[in-house]
Design a protein around this motif. Structure first.
Motif, PDB file in Angstrom:
ATOM      1  N   HIS A 174     -63.616 -17.923  -4.968  1.00 15.46           N
ATOM      2  CA  HIS A 174     -62.522 -17.805  -4.001  1.00 15.46           C
ATOM      3  C   HIS A 174     -62.313 -19.101  -3.227  1.00 15.46           C
ATOM      4  O   HIS A 174     -61.184 -19.610  -3.125  1.00 15.46           O
ATOM      5  N   THR A 175     -63.382 -19.662  -2.673  1.00 17.04           N
ATOM      6  CA  THR A 175     -63.257 -20.881  -1.882  1.00 17.04           C
ATOM      7  C   THR A 175     -62.798 -22.053  -2.745  1.00 17.04           C
ATOM      8  O   THR A 175     -61.971 -22.868  -2.318  1.00 17.04           O
ATOM      9  N   ASP A 176     -63.313 -22.146  -3.977  1.00 15.24           N
ATOM     10  CA  ASP A 176     -62.899 -23.223  -4.883  1.00 15.24           C
ATOM     11  C   ASP A 176     -61.403 -23.136  -5.179  1.00 15.24           C
ATOM     12  O   ASP A 176     -60.699 -24.153  -5.202  1.00 15.24           O
ATOM     13  N   VAL A 177     -60.930 -21.909  -5.426  1.00 13.61           N
ATOM     14  CA  VAL A 177     -59.508 -21.718  -5.712  1.00 13.61           C
ATOM     15  C   VAL A 177     -58.671 -22.072  -4.489  1.00 13.61           C
ATOM     16  O   VAL A 177     -57.610 -22.707  -4.590  1.00 13.61           O
ATOM     17  N   LEU A 178     -59.150 -21.687  -3.321  1.00 14.74           N
ATOM     18  CA  LEU A 178     -58.430 -21.979  -2.085  1.00 14.74           C
ATOM     19  C   LEU A 178     -58.295 -23.491  -1.891  1.00 14.74           C
ATOM     20  O   LEU A 178     -57.210 -24.009  -1.600  1.00 14.74           O
ATOM     21  N   LYS A 179     -59.393 -24.210  -2.093  1.00 15.01           N
ATOM     22  CA  LYS A 179     -59.352 -25.678  -1.955  1.00 15.01           C
ATOM     23  C   LYS A 179     -58.447 -26.299  -3.017  1.00 15.01           C
ATOM     24  O   LYS A 179     -57.769 -27.303  -2.766  1.00 15.01           O
ATOM     25  N   THR A 180     -58.444 -25.715  -4.192  1.00 20.10           N
ATOM     26  CA  THR A 180     -57.597 -26.225  -5.269  1.00 20.10           C
ATOM     27  C   THR A 180     -56.121 -26.115  -4.913  1.00 20.10           C
ATOM     28  O   THR A 180     -55.332 -27.043  -5.137  1.00 20.10           O
ATOM     29  N   ILE A 181     -55.740 -24.974  -4.360  1.00 18.96           N
ATOM     30  CA  ILE A 181     -54.337 -24.769  -3.986  1.00 18.96           C
ATOM     31  C   ILE A 181     -53.924 -25.737  -2.878  1.00 18.96           C
ATOM     32  O   ILE A 181     -52.857 -26.359  -2.939  1.00 18.96           O
ATOM     33  N   VAL A 182     -54.782 -25.898  -1.883  1.00 14.12           N
ATOM     34  CA  VAL A 182     -54.472 -26.842  -0.800  1.00 14.12           C
ATOM     35  C   VAL A 182     -54.380 -28.259  -1.352  1.00 14.12           C
ATOM     36  O   VAL A 182     -53.504 -29.043  -0.977  1.00 14.12           O
ATOM     37  N   GLY A 183     -55.277 -28.597  -2.290  1.00 15.65           N
ATOM     38  CA  GLY A 183     -55.234 -29.925  -2.898  1.00 15.65           C
ATOM     39  C   GLY A 183     -53.962 -30.161  -3.674  1.00 15.65           C
ATOM     40  O   GLY A 183     -53.398 -31.262  -3.669  1.00 15.65           O
ATOM     41  N   ALA A 184     -53.477 -29.126  -4.351  1.00 20.68           N
ATOM     42  CA  ALA A 184     -52.227 -29.253  -5.100  1.00 20.68           C
ATOM     43  C   ALA A 184     -51.056 -29.506  -4.162  1.00 20.68           C
ATOM     44  O   ALA A 184     -50.175 -30.327  -4.450  1.00 20.68           O
ATOM     45  N   ILE A 185     -51.044 -28.821  -3.021  1.00 21.99           N
ATOM     46  CA  ILE A 185     -49.967 -29.032  -2.053  1.00 21.99           C
ATOM     47  C   ILE A 185     -50.029 -30.453  -1.502  1.00 21.99           C
ATOM     48  O   ILE A 185     -49.013 -31.124  -1.314  1.00 21.99           O
ATOM     49  N   ALA A 186     -51.252 -30.940  -1.278  1.00 25.31           N
ATOM     50  CA  ALA A 186     -51.416 -32.293  -0.749  1.00 25.31           C
ATOM     51  C   ALA A 186     -50.882 -33.338  -1.722  1.00 25.31           C
ATOM     52  O   ALA A 186     -50.347 -34.377  -1.310  1.00 25.31           O
ATOM     53  N   GLN A 187     -51.007 -33.082  -3.036  1.00 23.30           N
ATOM     54  CA  GLN A 187     -50.527 -34.017  -4.049  1.00 23.30           C
ATOM     55  C   GLN A 187     -49.023 -33.932  -4.265  1.00 23.30           C
ATOM     56  O   GLN A 187     -48.409 -34.871  -4.769  1.00 23.30           O
ATOM     57  N   SER A 188     -48.454 -32.810  -3.918  1.00 21.94           N
ATOM     58  CA  SER A 188     -47.054 -32.569  -4.234  1.00 21.94           C
ATOM     59  C   SER A 188     -46.131 -33.226  -3.215  1.00 21.94           C
ATOM     60  O   SER A 188     -46.471 -33.392  -2.047  1.00 21.94           O
ATOM     61  N   ASP A 189     -44.949 -33.595  -3.693  1.00 17.79           N
ATOM     62  CA  ASP A 189     -43.927 -34.115  -2.781  1.00 17.79           C
ATOM     63  C   ASP A 189     -42.978 -33.011  -2.340  1.00 17.79           C
ATOM     64  O   ASP A 189     -41.879 -33.262  -1.873  1.00 17.79           O
ATOM     65  N   SER A 190     -43.432 -31.762  -2.513  1.00 18.50           N
ATOM     66  CA  SER A 190     -42.531 -30.629  -2.305  1.00 18.50           C
ATOM     67  C   SER A 190     -42.447 -30.173  -0.861  1.00 18.50           C
ATOM     68  O   SER A 190     -41.598 -29.361  -0.520  1.00 18.50           O
ATOM     69  N   ILE A 191     -43.327 -30.665   0.015  1.00 14.76           N
ATOM     70  CA  ILE A 191     -43.295 -30.177   1.398  1.00 14.76           C
ATOM     71  C   ILE A 191     -41.971 -30.539   2.058  1.00 14.76           C
ATOM     72  O   ILE A 191     -41.381 -29.747   2.784  1.00 14.76           O
ATOM     73  N   ALA A 192     -41.489 -31.736   1.758  1.00 13.74           N
ATOM     74  CA  ALA A 192     -40.207 -32.134   2.337  1.00 13.74           C
ATOM     75  C   ALA A 192     -39.049 -31.449   1.637  1.00 13.74           C
ATOM     76  O   ALA A 192     -38.080 -31.029   2.271  1.00 13.74           O
ATOM     77  N   ALA A 193     -39.137 -31.341   0.282  1.00 13.57           N
ATOM     78  CA  ALA A 193     -38.031 -30.771  -0.485  1.00 13.57           C
ATOM     79  C   ALA A 193     -37.993 -29.253  -0.413  1.00 13.57           C
ATOM     80  O   ALA A 193     -36.944 -28.643  -0.537  1.00 13.57           O
ATOM     81  N   VAL A 194     -39.153 -28.649  -0.233  1.00 16.26           N
ATOM     82  CA  VAL A 194     -39.246 -27.187  -0.190  1.00 16.26           C
ATOM     83  C   VAL A 194     -39.885 -26.797   1.135  1.00 16.26           C
ATOM     84  O   VAL A 194     -41.114 -26.774   1.256  1.00 16.26           O
ATOM     85  N   PRO A 195     -39.103 -26.514   2.166  1.00 11.45           N
ATOM     86  CA  PRO A 195     -39.661 -26.240   3.493  1.00 11.45           C
ATOM     87  C   PRO A 195     -40.707 -25.125   3.498  1.00 11.45           C
ATOM     88  O   PRO A 195     -41.663 -25.180   4.263  1.00 11.45           O
ATOM     89  N   THR A 196     -40.524 -24.116   2.648  1.00 16.61           N
ATOM     90  CA  THR A 196     -41.487 -23.021   2.659  1.00 16.61           C
ATOM     91  C   THR A 196     -42.838 -23.447   2.116  1.00 16.61           C
ATOM     92  O   THR A 196     -43.831 -22.757   2.318  1.00 16.61           O
ATOM     93  N   ALA A 197     -42.899 -24.596   1.430  1.00 19.66           N
ATOM     94  CA  ALA A 197     -44.199 -25.117   1.007  1.00 19.66           C
ATOM     95  C   ALA A 197     -45.037 -25.459   2.238  1.00 19.66           C
ATOM     96  O   ALA A 197     -46.268 -25.394   2.211  1.00 19.66           O
ATOM     97  N   LEU A 198     -44.352 -25.830   3.327  1.00 21.57           N
ATOM     98  CA  LEU A 198     -45.064 -26.101   4.577  1.00 21.57           C
ATOM     99  C   LEU A 198     -45.732 -24.831   5.092  1.00 21.57           C
ATOM    100  O   LEU A 198     -46.868 -24.856   5.570  1.00 21.57           O
TER     101      LEU A 198
END
Length: 587
Positions: free
Chosen positions: A540-564
């Motif tokens: 569970h914790t590994d998957v959680l860190k993986t998802i957060v890491g993917a968001i950190a790599q993505s440029d989608s936070i600006a393009a996709v507000p709900t990613a925030l």
């Protein structure tokens, strides 16, 4: 490697061979070399051999050939004892390890072999047969049919180890003592024991780990060889679920001699397919006439729509049964070769099958007569141009080749000779490329709005989601399907964290290309569904860190507000779980 048999309905079923003489794939040389290697590799500390092959590749038939050759090699300088254990028959019994050693004791006994009652197969074996066997084996040695003599004390030692590994036994010292006692007896024994464990991939995830631990930790005994047969991909996914996504590494530590089952010759598989479906019904002859040629040119839809996708006997069975069902009902309304080809695409290439259903108007040629057309119809030219554009957008060359073999107008349009193309068929004219017959071929097909399971699997486990051309239209359709989050959780449950990261990155990219109303919502749903499926597990914790890491790599936070919003939600959960080393997304 396997064989096929038909039930009373005429449908085929998978049926492993019963004797080496029934092998249709010329694997006797492989079997002989493997056995020769086993005979020469007597490891005093035990040996674990892994034979990997996909489902339907003939692993059980290979095991049959190995066992048969061992039992007939009476002149060998070493004495072998063969044990066959089928753990999936005891799945969820809670006693897999105990039953493994029960099986060893039983197969070494005078009454060992295949003739056993149902109660021996359902867990009562250790409580009924073995005690009686031990009482009866009063002599120093007992005769074992076909393989010579074996010490009764050795049989009792294996029986004792089975009792010690029973889940109801709380005496750990008893397990260690009995194991050491058995090791001393095996050290003095002239016999070597080969234990075949088949269908390991049929077990539940925790049972796979249990069996491998038993083989390595408890069953690591002198002069014992374990031959495990499994689908590596399936086993690795099971191990990932309990080994922090490091199933491959765990398996490598267990398996000392990894082997891949050789693929059956493609010609042999094709011949079996022809024997199952082609020869019995016959194939019509489809031809295309091109102006300037002095003869009709054969179009081989079998070679483009069927043969490339059928590589194992399991593929043969899947396709032949699907085809036979349709043929029984539709034979008066369709051409046999077209029916076989379109059925193959539905089974093995469902996204292309759906594309065909959706493009009837473009694929069905307006050219229907035997005389050539001079191109005077302007509508036909526009038609050809539209079709050419659609065909060039298909992701695979093999898709275009399949379409050309089924729809001559498509091939002519791609070649730039559409105005000269003219199709003709042997009577009756019921080809799939004719508008009036097209719909008959899809009478049994899944609704065009319902995605095939294989499409979800392809997206989640295979597709390159980081490719610059991602996502294609068909991938966006899969992403937008209402069942996608649940499928993601199911297929990625226990998967390696690298793949989960790629899927999340792919989802965020897809989110940028859909409607603003839904933008970001699907990625959030996918991420939370994957987390919920892994909740309570060590991953569970590994998957959680993986998802957060993917968001950190993505440029989608600006393009996709709900990613925030997704980032906030995930980071809060990491904080609550006490994990400090995750990527920091927010101040």
């Amino acid at each position: 490697m396997g064989d096929t048999a038909q039930d009373g309905s005429g449908f085929s079923r998978e049926h492993p061979i019963e004797h080496a003489k029934d092998d249709a794939f010329n694997r006797q040389a492989y079997v002989s070399k493997l056995l020769n290697a086993l005979w020469r590799s007597d490891d005093i500390n035990g040996l674990v051999v892994g034979i990997s092959g996909p489902w339907g590749s003939g692993k059980t038939s290979l095991k049959t050939m190995l066992v048969e050759e061992i039992n007939t090699a009476r002149e060998t300088s070493q004495s072998f004892r063969v044990v066959e254990f089928e753990p999936w028959m005891y799945s969820r019994s809670g006693k897999l390890v105990s039953l493994l050693f029960d099986e060893v004791a039983y197969d070494l006994s005078p009454t060992g072999g295949k003739s056993r009652h149902l109660k021996e197969r359902t867990g009562q074996f250790a409580n009924t047969v073995l005690p009686a066997l031990s009482d009866a084996a009063s002599a120093a040695n007992v005769v074992v049919p076909r393989v010579g003599t074996v010490s009764s004390s050795l049989i009792k030692a294996f029986s004792g180890l089975a009792k010690a590994t029973d889940p109801t036994n709380d005496d750990i010292d008893s397990l260690a003592w009995r194991r050491e006692k058995l090791k001393r007896k095996l050290d003095k024994s002239p016999d070597r024991i080969i234990v075949f464990i088949d269908d390991l991939d049929r077990l539940m995830d925790d049972e796979v780990v249990e069996m491998l631990r038993a083989v390595k930790a408890v069953g690591d005994l002198p002069h014992m060889t374990y031959v495990l047969l499994y689908d590596r991909d399936s086993i690795t996914r099971s191990l990932d679920a309990t080994c922090h996504g490091k199933g491959d590494e765990y398996l490598e530590k267990i398996i000392q001699v990894p082997l891949d089952l050789p693929e059956p010759p493609q010609d042999a598989v094709s011949e079996r397919l022809k024997a199952e479906v082609v020869a019995p019904v016959g194939l019509a002859s489809k031809k295309i006439y091109m102006e300037g040629y002095d003869r009709f040119v054969e179009l081989n839809s079998f070679g483009y729509c069927v043969k490339p996708y059928v590589s194992t006997m399991r593929d043969v069975i899947r396709l032949s049964n699907e085809f036979k069902l349709r043929y029984k009902v539709m034979k008066d309304d369709v051409e046999v070769d077209d029916l076989l080809s379109i059925t193959s695409l539905e089974v093995f290439r469902p996204s292309l099958h759906r594309w065909i259903m959706e493009h009837k108007a473009l694929l069905c040629s307006p050219v229907t007569g035997r005389t050539s057309y001079s191109g005077q119809h302007k509508g036909e030219e526009q038609w050809a141009q539209s079709l050419t554009t659609e065909l060039k957008n298909l992701p695979k060359d093999s898709d275009r080749e399949a379409l050309e073999s089924l729809f001559p107008f498509a091939g002519a349009a791609l070649a730039g000779n559409w105005s000269n193309a003219n199709t003709c068929y042997d009577d009756p004219w019921r080809s799939i490329c004719r508008t009036e017959h097209f719909d008959a071929y899809f009478r049994f097909s899944t609704d065009r709005d319902v995605l095939h399971e294989a499409e979800f699997k392809q997206f989640l486990l295979v597709d390159d989601l980081l490719d610059p051309g991602f996502p294609r239209d068909d991938q966006l359709k899969i992403f937008g399907d209402k069942y996608f989050p649940g499928k993601a959780a199911s297929y990625l449950n226990g998967s390696d964290t690298e793949r989960i990261q790629k899927v999340i990155l792919g989802c965020l990219k897809c989110d940028q290309m859909i409607s603003e109303v839904l933008r970001g919502c699907i990625s959030i749903n996918v991420a939370t569904t994957i987390l919920n499926r892994n909740n309570g597990s060590r991953l569970h914790t590994d998957v959680l860190k993986t998802i957060v890491g993917a968001i950190a790599q993505s440029d989608s936070i600006a393009a996709v507000p709900t990613a925030l919003a997704l980032a906030v939600q995930m980071q809060k959960e990491l904080h609550d779980s006490g994990t400090a080393e995750a990527p920091v997304l927010l101040p």
